[in-house]
Design a protein around this motif. Sequence first.
Motif, short mmCIF file in Angstrom:
data_model
loop_
_atom_site.label_atom_id
_atom_site.label_comp_id
_atom_site.label_asym_id
_atom_site.label_seq_id
_atom_site.Cartn_x
_atom_site.Cartn_y
_atom_site.Cartn_z
N ARG A 147 0.84 -1.18 0.00
CA ARG A 147 0.00 0.00 0.00
C ARG A 147 0.89 1.25 0.00
NH1 ARG A 147 -4.85 -1.04 -1.91
NH2 ARG A 147 -5.88 -2.77 -0.85
N GLY A 149 1.12 3.77 2.06
CA GLY A 149 1.79 4.05 3.33
C GLY A 149 2.97 3.13 3.58
N GLU A 150 2.84 1.86 3.20
CA GLU A 150 3.94 0.91 3.36
C GLU A 150 5.10 1.27 2.44
OE1 GLU A 150 1.02 -2.85 4.50
OE2 GLU A 150 1.57 -2.44 2.42
N LEU A 176 0.89 7.94 6.52
CA LEU A 176 1.04 7.14 7.73
C LEU A 176 -0.07 7.45 8.72
CD1 LEU A 176 4.89 7.50 8.37
CD2 LEU A 176 3.69 5.88 6.89
N SER A 177 -0.43 6.45 9.52
CA SER A 177 -1.40 6.68 10.60
C SER A 177 -0.72 7.45 11.72
CB SER A 177 -1.92 5.34 11.13
OG SER A 177 -0.91 4.70 11.88
N GLU A 180 2.09 5.30 13.40
CA GLU A 180 3.33 5.25 12.61
C GLU A 180 4.02 6.61 12.57
OE1 GLU A 180 0.49 3.86 10.77
OE2 GLU A 180 0.93 1.81 11.41
N LEU A 299 -1.79 1.11 9.25
CA LEU A 299 -1.50 0.58 7.93
C LEU A 299 -1.80 -0.91 7.89
CD1 LEU A 299 1.93 2.25 7.02
CD2 LEU A 299 -0.31 2.74 6.02
N SER A 465 -5.94 8.04 7.79
CA SER A 465 -4.94 7.75 8.82
C SER A 465 -4.82 8.90 9.81
CB SER A 465 -3.57 7.51 8.15
OG SER A 465 -3.21 8.61 7.35
#
Length: 505
Positions: A147, A149-150, A176-177, A180, A299, A465
């Motif tokens: 994803r 964010g990853e 990012l959340s 994270e 995430l 997020s």
Amino acid sequence: MATVATPLIEAEGLSISFNGSAALSGVDFDVAAGEIHALVGENGAGKSSLMKILGGLYTPDAGSIRVRGEATRLVSVNDAALAGVAIIHQELNLVDTLSAVDNIFLGKELRTRFGFPDRRAMHAAATKVLAQLGFRVPPSALVGTLRVGEKQLVEIAKALLADARVLIMDEPTSALSDTETQALLTLTRDLRERGMGIVLISHRLGEVFAVADRVTVLRDGRRIATLQMPQVESSAALVSMMIGKDFAPPERSEAEAPRERACALDVCNLTLWNAARALVADVSFAVQEGEVFGISGLLGAGKTEILEAIFGVSPYRRDGEIRAAGHAHAFDSPDRAAAAGLAFVTEDRKKDGLVLDQSLEANLLLPSLSRAPGFPFYRRGKLHAWADAQAHASNVKHRSLAQDASTLSGGNQQKLIIGKWLMTKPRLLLLDEPTRGVDVAAKAEIYRQILAAAREGVTVIVASSEIDELMLLGDRILVMCEGRARGILPREQFSVDALVRMASP
């Protein structure tokens, strides 16, 4: 607070133009060892242009650069790397067909004493830095399967392992959340303590106030001010400098909360399977007409997968039932979903949201041609007027409807995407990270558009997020954790602590 010292890198009088339009005009900027220097401004203010000059990607038309006091020409990325400068780009620069490990060490592979790639050492180093960032996927996974964010965490790890003295972070937390993000900010403070100079570009001003020592404000390619953080009164004051006028943040009136209405969407026991496991397991919720319903989680929690399943673009096998307006739906194409009154703003605007090499007008009209005045016999003038009205209603800053979508800033691209879907007059609007990489002023405009649509009876589901975003917009929030629903909070029970606790494994 950082001490005054010879800057690690110092720019003076930088100017650059593109197609006759000035992106930077006489900008001064510097960062010292052991300092976090934030750079803020609206989309298109010149932040990325300045950083790309310091990173060797652009050559300025005028101005000078000094590295540790010595005049330097940075005419390539290699020059910048040799000078100790690394950039975490907002627009991800990864190879989808390679693993996370291979991307991190691409072009700078670790080798054994016999000259062969040392895959064990590279895997160990990548695993260690990714673990610090809260990366939950095996480092051997192909980047193309990750994803957004990853992928952003992989980009961050790539820069951290470059052994830089100056680290430029361009919107590093945009996908990012909050959990994270906090891990990354903690790591940023650690890097400052080790003597690294950090340049932080962020639209999330809470992060700026949390970690920055100084802040520089750009507006229309010019430096407006450079201030020590204690000199900045508030986020609103900082935004006012960015936009050149007083800024009033959007507020959600409790009177806007929807009364009891008909059910617009009912998701029952939704489960999504890949080849190995359930990515989303037994999730159920119902959403009322005119409600703003939030979906929160870390995430990989399943937020995006739920929206994709509702819109009929999920690549995964589906169990369970989705009912819209009382009728069971199993859309197998976005065409059918859109025809039924659904709209989907995806998290990756460049990949899925826009046709970048087409005009603003073409992008606006693409999902709604069948609803255009006079269909199927189009009158060019009416189509143009219809698109022009939506561009202005969405406050998309543009020179002409004929310009390519790629020429817009990120915030204006996002407003364009939301505007094109609002032109379809949807009954259900699905928003996945609707303000990712968007400046504060543009974000406020998007929030007002979302709330205005809900007041007109549109049902809105927002996966985000950003907890503050969901708490501002949402009437209720579904919290996801590792593919499962942990609960639904009504507005009166919203709190950051409760949402973080529920989203944590």
